[in-house]
Write an enzyme that holds these catalytic residues in place. Structure first.
Site, PDB file in Angstrom:
ATOM      1  CD  GLU A  43      -6.753   7.531   7.194  1.00 35.01           C
ATOM      2  OE1 GLU A  43      -5.959   6.808   6.557  1.00 35.01           O
ATOM      3  OE2 GLU A  43      -6.580   7.871   8.378  1.00 35.01           O
ATOM      4  CE  LYS A  79      -2.712   1.355   3.614  1.00 32.14           C
ATOM      5  NZ  LYS A  79      -2.175   2.701   3.896  1.00 32.14           N
ATOM      6  CD  GLU A  85      -0.060   7.167   3.904  1.00 30.19           C
ATOM      7  OE1 GLU A  85       0.253   8.363   3.994  1.00 30.19           O
ATOM      8  OE2 GLU A  85      -0.197   6.425   4.889  1.00 30.19           O
TER       9      GLU A  85
HETATM   10  O1  KIV Z   1      -1.675   2.374   8.545  1.00 27.85           O
HETATM   11  C1  KIV Z   1      -2.873   2.070   8.599  1.00 27.85           C
HETATM   12  O2  KIV Z   1      -3.336   1.328   9.468  1.00 27.85           O
HETATM   13  C2  KIV Z   1      -3.755   2.620   7.570  1.00 27.85           C
HETATM   14  C3  KIV Z   1      -5.237   2.495   7.780  1.00 27.85           C
HETATM   15  C4  KIV Z   1      -5.690   3.356   8.865  1.00 27.85           C
HETATM   16  C5  KIV Z   1      -5.996   2.690   6.535  1.00 27.85           C
HETATM   17  O3  KIV Z   1      -3.293   3.145   6.611  1.00 27.85           O
END
Ligand code: KIV
Length: 275
Positions: free
Chosen positions: A193, A124, A126
């Site tokens: 988010e 993931k 950002e």
């Molecule tokens: O780091 C995390 O847990 C997240 C979530 C809050 C979506 O990015």
């Protein structure tokens, strides 16, 4: 068994893949995601049917005591991805890439490879349009990517705090366009988010990848909460979170209620969304 080794039977019976999640979106079946960081919780998530586990860099705040996710390192992420992987062989495991470990596509490829080799099925990242080339590069090389838009906590210093994003038309349009560009570049999931529910719905309808909301209303394809919030461990919980242990008799019960409430659309309710 000594030392409480996590059980590995029951709950999810088939491995969850990117295809499973796309099919669920197409069929309108919501899925549950939990951000968690260790083997026993991962095992419990399998038993209670949590489809996606996020080893989030939120661990910097929830486990390690930092005041943001910025200090989290690759070594810390790898340590926790390995632990989660040992506890669960069915849920799809997503590993966060820490702050400034994907500033260029080449750097992203090197570091995403390490997260995948630690046991993640997806990484993931950002950010918006600036990540299109990176997503395309990772995706072309067989690394599934979850994008993350709206409130992106690694940019807290630039955003001026943990605040709702996309309330004005210009910012809302920018987030929508970023989502469509990342979808076209090959992203497989999108975390939204802290954005208004109407914007999250517009994005969910516009992209082919499933969307996972946190503080993004009821219309996303899935929801994610941090395990500490689900279990009431957070001193000042965010508005969008809910302590599910209040209405359950134990930790498995709280996770089961969360999964059930996500799937039936009971959570989030009006109290936990932004308009
Ligand atoms: O780091 C995390 O847990 C997240 C979530 C809050 C979506 O990015």
């Amino acid at each position: 068994m000594p030392y409480g080794t996590p059980a590995t039977t029951g709950g999810l019976t088939k491995a969850i893949t990117t295809l499973t999640l796309r099919k669920m979106k197409q069929e309108g079946i919501k899925f549950a995601t939990v951000a968690l960081y260790d083997a026993p919780m991962a095992a419990m998530a399998k038993k209670t049917g949590v489809e996606v586990l996020l080893v989030g860099d939120s661990l910097g705040m929830t486990v390690l005591g930092y005041d943001s996710t910025v200090p989290v390192t690759m070594e810390q992420m790898i340590y926790h991805v390995e632990a989660v992987k040992r506890g669960n062989d069915k849920s799809l495991i997503m590993g966060d890439m820490p702050f400034m470990t994907y500033a260029t596509p080449e750097q992203a490829l090197t570091n995403a490879t390490r997260i995948m080799q630690a046991g993640a099925h997806m990484v993931k990242l950002e950010g918006g349009a600036w990540l299109v080339d990176t997503v395309q590069m990772l995706s072309d090389r067989g690394i599934p990517v979850c994008a993350h838009l709206g409130l992106t906590p690694q940019s807290v210093n630039k955003l001026g705090g943990f605040r709702v994003q996309g309330r004005d038309d210009a910012k809302a349009n920018e987030i929508l366009e970023d989502a469509m560009a990342l979808d076209a570049a090959g992203a497989d999931l999108l975390v939204l988010e802290c954005v208004p529910s109407t914007l999250a719905k517009k994005i969910t309808d516009a992209v082919s990848m499933p969307t996972i909301g946190i503080g993004a209303g009821t219309e996303t394809d899935a929801q994610v909460l941090v395990i500490n919030d689900i279990l009431g461990l957070t001193e000042q919980p965010p508005k969008f979170s809910k302590n599910f242990l209040v209405e359950a008799k134990d930790i498995p019960g709280a996770l089961e209620k969360y999964v059930n409430d996500v799937k039936t659309g009971v959570f989030p309710d009006a109290e936990h969304i932004f308009l």
